[in-house]
Motif scaffolding. Structure first.
Motif, PDB file in Angstrom:
ATOM      1  N   GLN A  38       0.849  -1.205   0.000  1.00 42.18           N
ATOM      2  CA  GLN A  38       0.000   0.000   0.000  1.00 42.18           C
ATOM      3  C   GLN A  38       0.878   1.246   0.000  1.00 42.18           C
ATOM      4  O   GLN A  38       0.505   2.274   0.547  1.00 42.18           O
TER       5      GLN A  38
ATOM      6  N   PRO B 138       3.681   4.094  -1.934  1.00 41.72           N
ATOM      7  CA  PRO B 138       3.467   5.281  -2.771  1.00 41.72           C
ATOM      8  C   PRO B 138       3.123   4.969  -4.229  1.00 41.72           C
ATOM      9  O   PRO B 138       2.662   5.869  -4.949  1.00 41.72           O
ATOM     10  N   GLY B 139       3.314   3.719  -4.640  1.00 45.51           N
ATOM     11  CA  GLY B 139       3.035   3.394  -6.039  1.00 45.51           C
ATOM     12  C   GLY B 139       4.164   3.849  -6.948  1.00 45.51           C
ATOM     13  O   GLY B 139       5.123   4.493  -6.515  1.00 45.51           O
TER      14      GLY B 139
ATOM     15  N   PRO C 271       4.993   6.003 -10.267  1.00 44.34           N
ATOM     16  CA  PRO C 271       4.422   7.017 -11.167  1.00 44.34           C
ATOM     17  C   PRO C 271       4.561   6.640 -12.647  1.00 44.34           C
ATOM     18  O   PRO C 271       3.636   6.820 -13.424  1.00 44.34           O
TER      19      PRO C 271
ATOM     20  N   SER D 294       0.134  -0.566 -10.721  1.00 46.83           N
ATOM     21  CA  SER D 294       0.530   0.436  -9.751  1.00 46.83           C
ATOM     22  C   SER D 294      -0.011   1.793 -10.161  1.00 46.83           C
ATOM     23  O   SER D 294      -0.152   2.079 -11.347  1.00 46.83           O
TER      24      SER D 294
ATOM     25  N   PRO E 189       0.114   6.033  -8.507  1.00 48.35           N
ATOM     26  CA  PRO E 189       0.579   6.875  -7.404  1.00 48.35           C
ATOM     27  C   PRO E 189      -0.455   6.935  -6.289  1.00 48.35           C
ATOM     28  O   PRO E 189      -1.637   7.148  -6.544  1.00 48.35           O
ATOM     29  N   GLY E 190      -0.009   6.686  -5.078  1.00 47.97           N
ATOM     30  CA  GLY E 190      -0.890   6.756  -3.921  1.00 47.97           C
ATOM     31  C   GLY E 190      -1.743   5.517  -3.693  1.00 47.97           C
ATOM     32  O   GLY E 190      -2.438   5.413  -2.685  1.00 47.97           O
ATOM     33  N   ARG E 191      -1.704   4.566  -4.651  1.00 47.57           N
ATOM     34  CA  ARG E 191      -2.581   3.395  -4.494  1.00 47.57           C
ATOM     35  C   ARG E 191      -1.806   2.096  -4.321  1.00 47.57           C
ATOM     36  O   ARG E 191      -2.382   1.015  -4.414  1.00 47.57           O
ATOM     37  N   GLY E 192      -0.534   2.189  -4.112  1.00 48.97           N
ATOM     38  CA  GLY E 192       0.234   0.977  -3.878  1.00 48.97           C
ATOM     39  C   GLY E 192       0.613   0.254  -5.157  1.00 48.97           C
ATOM     40  O   GLY E 192       0.336   0.713  -6.267  1.00 48.97           O
ATOM     41  N   THR E 193       1.260  -0.889  -4.972  1.00 51.66           N
ATOM     42  CA  THR E 193       1.799  -1.643  -6.104  1.00 51.66           C
ATOM     43  C   THR E 193       1.494  -3.121  -5.918  1.00 51.66           C
ATOM     44  O   THR E 193       1.619  -3.649  -4.808  1.00 51.66           O
TER      45      THR E 193
END
Ligand SMILES: Nc1ncnc2c1ncn2[C@@H]1O[C@H](COP(=O)(O)OP(=O)(O)OP(=O)(O)O)[C@@H](O)[C@H]1O
Ligand SMILES: [Mg+2]
Lengths: 128, 146
Positions: free
Chosen positions: A74, A76-77, A79, A113, A115-119
């Motif tokens: 969870q 930073p993901g 970009p 992935s 941004p903000g939603r994890g990977t």
């Protein structure tokens, strides 16, 4: 499901991957490739994702048996996924080979992935 | 829980044999320990035995490359011995060629590599002349080249 919250989680991810690879009767070289990919992805989950999980399973699809490993965090993901998958690109002090190299080492590789939603990285290695 | 890998000294050589699956912290410790021991002992050779190592990922690969280049700065030569074929194949596919790392197939061949570089630096020693060690056979410089 295995928690990857510290360095020992990366070691355990390798052990679990090895056990499943043996159960799936992968050759020694294929086992080694899968375990190496697991090690790279587990470390990314810990270092960049801030910790997460590995879910491991044996899968049967269209008469093929394989090992599937799902690494989820969870954090930073990523970009720019294409950039992250470029050989040698790192945002830190790594060698930038973890993602691109793991992709080469397995049969199926799916990276999700935002941004903000994890990977989430899902890899599969098929037996014969 | 992080364990430390023993560093053995035999004459002018430091020997490390990795026997367990090391976590990243243990890998960093090993790099630091080895560097300190090279300086502390004045060793001119380092042998890292990875014959029991089942995978080398980018983290361990980087440690091997770092030790190899650090040791050169400290006037010591590093040889990595015993890499398993499956490990070598995987390393190449991962994208790590470890180009700057000397490797040898076995511990014995690794010691020959070090003996030879000592000869190059100091001129032939008595022992070498007597032991009849040749400077060919079975030693390679690049795991990718197999
Ligand atoms: N789970 C993740 N969450 C956020 N960013 C990630 C994640 N995994 C990878 N990344 C980003 O992708 C980049 C490339 O990852 P990759 O594993 O290929 O290289 P690295 O970890 O930087 O170096 P190496 O793995 O070779 O030591 C990382 O530097 C990081 O910015
Ligand atoms: Mg990485």
């Amino acid at each position: 499901m295995l928690a990857i919250a510290a360095n020992d989680g990366v070691v355990r991810a390798r052990q679990v991957a090895r056990t499943l690879a043996q159960q799936c009767r992968l050759s020694l070289v294929e086992q080694t490739k899968l375990v190496t990919a697991a090690s790279e992805l587990a470390r990314n989950t810990l270092v960049y994702g801030g910790g997460g999980t590995m879910t491991a399973s044996l899968v049967d699809e269209r008469g093929r048996r394989g090992v599937r490993l799902v690494f989820a965090d969870q954090g930073p993901g990523i970009p720019d996924v294409d950039l992250a998958l470029t050989d040698g690109w790192t945002s830190g002090s790594g060698m930038g080979l973890g993602l691109s190299g793991s992709k080469r080492l397995v049969d199926d590789f799916v990276l999700e992935s935002a941004p903000g939603r994890g990977t989430t990285v899902t890899i599969t290695k098929w037996g014969r | 829980m992080t364990e430390r890998v023993p560093v053995l000294q035999i004459g002018q050589i430091l020997l490390v044999s990795i026997q367990t699956d090391l976590d990243d912290q243990a890998v960093v410790h090993l790099q630091d320990d080895l560097t300190a021991r090279i300086v502390g002992t004045g060793a001119d050779g380092v042998v890292i035995d990875i014959s029991a190592v089942e995978i080398v990922d980018s983290f361990v690969g980087r440690m091997l490359a770092t030790i190899a280049s650090l040791s050169l700065l400290l006037d010591a030569q590093t040889v990595v011995v015993g890499m398993r074929p499956a490990v070598a194949i995987t390393l190449v596919e991962l994208g790590l060629s470890l180009g700057g790392v000397r490797t040898a197939l076995t511990l014995e061949m690794g010691l020959k590599v070090l003996e030879r570089s000592r000869v190059l630096r100091q001129g032939p020693s008595q022992e070498l002349a007597e032991s009849g060690l040749s400077d060919e056979d079975g030693v390679r410089a690049d795991p990718a080249g197999q």
